[in-house]
Design a protein around this motif. Structure first.
Motif, PDB file in Angstrom:
ATOM      1  N   GLU A  51       0.863  -1.177   0.000  1.00  0.00           N
ATOM      2  CA  GLU A  51       0.000   0.000   0.000  1.00  0.00           C
ATOM      3  C   GLU A  51       0.901   1.228   0.000  1.00  0.00           C
ATOM      4  OE1 GLU A  51      -3.153   2.216   2.948  1.00  0.00           O
ATOM      5  OE2 GLU A  51      -3.192   0.020   2.905  1.00  0.00           O
ATOM      6  N   LEU A  52       1.099   1.796  -1.187  1.00  0.00           N
ATOM      7  CA  LEU A  52       1.956   2.974  -1.331  1.00  0.00           C
ATOM      8  C   LEU A  52       1.183   4.240  -1.004  1.00  0.00           C
ATOM      9  CD1 LEU A  52       3.593   2.049  -4.740  1.00  0.00           C
ATOM     10  CD2 LEU A  52       4.768   2.172  -2.534  1.00  0.00           C
ATOM     11  N   PRO A  53       1.866   5.251  -0.469  1.00  0.00           N
ATOM     12  CA  PRO A  53       1.208   6.543  -0.271  1.00  0.00           C
ATOM     13  C   PRO A  53       0.875   7.184  -1.620  1.00  0.00           C
ATOM     14  CG  PRO A  53       3.282   6.428   0.949  1.00  0.00           C
ATOM     15  CD  PRO A  53       3.227   5.241   0.045  1.00  0.00           C
ATOM     16  N   VAL A  54      -0.175   7.988  -1.659  1.00  0.00           N
ATOM     17  CA  VAL A  54      -0.534   8.724  -2.873  1.00  0.00           C
ATOM     18  C   VAL A  54       0.649   9.602  -3.261  1.00  0.00           C
ATOM     19  CG1 VAL A  54      -2.093  10.482  -3.820  1.00  0.00           C
ATOM     20  CG2 VAL A  54      -2.988   8.672  -2.341  1.00  0.00           C
ATOM     21  N   GLY A  55       0.948   9.652  -4.568  1.00  0.00           N
ATOM     22  CA  GLY A  55       2.079  10.432  -5.054  1.00  0.00           C
ATOM     23  C   GLY A  55       3.350   9.615  -5.204  1.00  0.00           C
ATOM     24  N   PHE A  56       3.256   8.304  -4.910  1.00  0.00           N
ATOM     25  CA  PHE A  56       4.405   7.411  -5.055  1.00  0.00           C
ATOM     26  C   PHE A  56       4.048   6.259  -5.979  1.00  0.00           C
ATOM     27  CE2 PHE A  56       5.514   9.717  -1.326  1.00  0.00           C
ATOM     28  CZ  PHE A  56       6.908   9.728  -1.289  1.00  0.00           C
ATOM     29  N   GLU A  57       5.065   5.671  -6.589  1.00  0.00           N
ATOM     30  CA  GLU A  57       4.928   4.462  -7.387  1.00  0.00           C
ATOM     31  C   GLU A  57       6.061   3.526  -6.998  1.00  0.00           C
ATOM     32  OE1 GLU A  57       6.152   4.307 -11.446  1.00  0.00           O
ATOM     33  OE2 GLU A  57       7.500   6.009 -11.215  1.00  0.00           O
ATOM     34  N   ALA A  58       5.919   2.257  -7.299  1.00  0.00           N
ATOM     35  CA  ALA A  58       7.009   1.300  -7.166  1.00  0.00           C
ATOM     36  C   ALA A  58       7.339   0.831  -8.572  1.00  0.00           C
ATOM     37  CB  ALA A  58       6.614   0.134  -6.277  1.00  0.00           C
ATOM     38  N   ILE A  81       3.908  -0.033 -10.313  1.00  0.00           N
ATOM     39  CA  ILE A  81       2.873  -0.385  -9.352  1.00  0.00           C
ATOM     40  C   ILE A  81       2.322   0.927  -8.824  1.00  0.00           C
ATOM     41  CG2 ILE A  81       2.350  -1.541  -7.180  1.00  0.00           C
ATOM     42  CD1 ILE A  81       4.896  -3.287  -7.796  1.00  0.00           C
ATOM     43  N   ASP A  82       1.045   1.182  -9.070  1.00  0.00           N
ATOM     44  CA  ASP A  82       0.405   2.428  -8.672  1.00  0.00           C
ATOM     45  C   ASP A  82      -0.024   2.386  -7.209  1.00  0.00           C
ATOM     46  OD1 ASP A  82       0.415   3.731 -11.288  1.00  0.00           O
ATOM     47  OD2 ASP A  82      -1.042   2.196 -11.863  1.00  0.00           O
ATOM     48  N   ALA A  83      -0.217   3.574  -6.646  1.00  0.00           N
ATOM     49  CA  ALA A  83      -0.585   3.693  -5.231  1.00  0.00           C
ATOM     50  C   ALA A  83      -1.933   3.059  -4.908  1.00  0.00           C
ATOM     51  CB  ALA A  83      -0.578   5.168  -4.803  1.00  0.00           C
ATOM     52  N   ASP A  84      -2.816   2.915  -5.892  1.00  0.00           N
ATOM     53  CA  ASP A  84      -4.133   2.333  -5.616  1.00  0.00           C
ATOM     54  C   ASP A  84      -4.211   0.844  -5.950  1.00  0.00           C
ATOM     55  OD1 ASP A  84      -4.012   2.742  -8.357  1.00  0.00           O
ATOM     56  OD2 ASP A  84      -6.002   3.637  -8.515  1.00  0.00           O
ATOM     57  N   TYR A  85      -3.105   0.221  -6.367  1.00  0.00           N
ATOM     58  CA  TYR A  85      -3.091  -1.218  -6.658  1.00  0.00           C
ATOM     59  C   TYR A  85      -2.931  -2.002  -5.367  1.00  0.00           C
ATOM     60  CZ  TYR A  85      -1.710  -5.752  -8.530  1.00  0.00           C
ATOM     61  OH  TYR A  85      -1.624  -7.087  -8.808  1.00  0.00           O
ATOM     62  N   ARG A  86      -3.760  -3.015  -5.168  1.00  0.00           N
ATOM     63  CA  ARG A  86      -3.703  -3.813  -3.955  1.00  0.00           C
ATOM     64  C   ARG A  86      -3.489  -5.302  -4.225  1.00  0.00           C
ATOM     65  NH1 ARG A  86      -3.092   0.567  -2.580  1.00  0.00           N
ATOM     66  NH2 ARG A  86      -4.106   1.726  -0.911  1.00  0.00           N
ATOM     67  N   GLY A  87      -3.299  -5.664  -5.488  1.00  0.00           N
ATOM     68  CA  GLY A  87      -3.090  -7.076  -5.816  1.00  0.00           C
ATOM     69  C   GLY A  87      -1.658  -7.519  -5.548  1.00  0.00           C
ATOM     70  N   GLU A  88      -1.438  -8.801  -5.759  1.00  0.00           N
ATOM     71  CA  GLU A  88      -0.095  -9.359  -5.577  1.00  0.00           C
ATOM     72  C   GLU A  88       0.862  -8.790  -6.618  1.00  0.00           C
ATOM     73  OE1 GLU A  88       2.221 -13.667  -5.315  1.00  0.00           O
ATOM     74  OE2 GLU A  88       0.147 -13.596  -6.057  1.00  0.00           O
ATOM     75  N   ILE A  89       2.061  -8.510  -6.193  1.00  0.00           N
ATOM     76  CA  ILE A  89       3.113  -8.088  -7.126  1.00  0.00           C
ATOM     77  C   ILE A  89       3.600  -9.332  -7.852  1.00  0.00           C
ATOM     78  CG2 ILE A  89       5.426  -7.126  -7.349  1.00  0.00           C
ATOM     79  CD1 ILE A  89       4.744  -5.457  -4.805  1.00  0.00           C
ATOM     80  N   LYS A  90       3.498  -9.312  -9.175  1.00  0.00           N
ATOM     81  CA  LYS A  90       3.992 -10.405 -10.012  1.00  0.00           C
ATOM     82  C   LYS A  90       4.944  -9.802 -11.035  1.00  0.00           C
ATOM     83  CE  LYS A  90      -0.030 -13.330  -9.347  1.00  0.00           C
ATOM     84  NZ  LYS A  90      -1.077 -14.118  -9.985  1.00  0.00           N
ATOM     85  N   VAL A 113      12.105  -0.183  -6.964  1.00  0.00           N
ATOM     86  CA  VAL A 113      12.472   1.175  -6.569  1.00  0.00           C
ATOM     87  C   VAL A 113      11.183   1.939  -6.292  1.00  0.00           C
ATOM     88  CG1 VAL A 113      13.544   3.340  -7.318  1.00  0.00           C
ATOM     89  CG2 VAL A 113      14.598   1.149  -7.930  1.00  0.00           C
ATOM     90  N   VAL A 114      11.063   2.502  -5.108  1.00  0.00           N
ATOM     91  CA  VAL A 114       9.904   3.325  -4.758  1.00  0.00           C
ATOM     92  C   VAL A 114      10.295   4.780  -4.996  1.00  0.00           C
ATOM     93  CG1 VAL A 114       8.335   4.037  -2.914  1.00  0.00           C
ATOM     94  CG2 VAL A 114       9.066   1.640  -3.087  1.00  0.00           C
ATOM     95  N   ALA A 115       9.444   5.507  -5.752  1.00  0.00           N
ATOM     96  CA  ALA A 115       9.785   6.879  -6.126  1.00  0.00           C
ATOM     97  C   ALA A 115       8.549   7.773  -6.140  1.00  0.00           C
ATOM     98  CB  ALA A 115      10.436   6.889  -7.507  1.00  0.00           C
ATOM     99  N   LYS A 116       8.783   9.064  -5.885  1.00  0.00           N
ATOM    100  CA  LYS A 116       7.716  10.059  -6.029  1.00  0.00           C
ATOM    101  C   LYS A 116       7.444  10.273  -7.510  1.00  0.00           C
ATOM    102  CE  LYS A 116       8.462  12.907  -1.953  1.00  0.00           C
ATOM    103  NZ  LYS A 116       8.682  14.269  -1.465  1.00  0.00           N
TER     104      LYS A 116
END
Length: 144
Positions: A51-58, A81-90, A113-116
């Motif tokens: 669950e990423l904070p809004v304004g961030f991506e992985a 991976i967007d901040a609103d995605y909640r599925g498994e990372i594949k 890498v997690v980035a703004k």
């Protein structure tokens, strides 16, 4: 910054390999080894949900060691991976070598890498400002 994570694998949480690394190693979550044949693609589960904070991506990126030593890399790179995605990372992996590659449970398969990021608002106009480059495309600058 804290990021919420659910780990449904038996692997350790993603971790940075060194104190100054930008990417965290992500591991495969497999019930049995996966044989990746030459030019074959496979979607590899990780057992991770974030669950990423809004304004961030992985961003999901290849591991350089796998690429140079084994010819195995990640497709759709960088994967977002967007901040609103909640599925498994594949992870979409491909074998670009001439030999089979075996992916085992717990193997480090990619980096994250997690980035703004910014969100833009479009401003429709009739013309754009002129630049020295103009509409020149790939290789147009002539610089090596």
């Amino acid at each position: 910054m804290d990021v919420k994570i659910v780990n449904q694998s038996s692997n350790e949480l993603p971790a940075y390999g060194t104190a100054h690394a930008a990417g965290m190693d992500i591991r495969a979550n497999l019930e049995a080894p996966v044989v990746l044949k030459p030019l074959e693609r496979v979607l590899v589960p990780t057992g991770l949900f974030i669950e990423l904070p809004v304004g961030f991506e992985a961003q999901i990126r290849p591991r350089s060691g796998l690429a140079i030593k084994k010819g195995v890399t990640v497709l759709n790179t960088p994967g977002t991976i967007d901040a609103d995605y909640r599925g498994e990372i594949k992870v979409i992996m491909v074998n670009l070598s001439n030999e089979e590659f075996v992916i085992n449970h717990g193997e480090r398969i990619c980096q994250m890498v997690v980035a703004k990021h910014e969100t833009v608002a479009w401003k429709p106009v009739e013309i754009l400002e002129e630049t020295a480059r103009g509409a020149g495309g790939f290789g147009h600058t002539g610089k090596n």
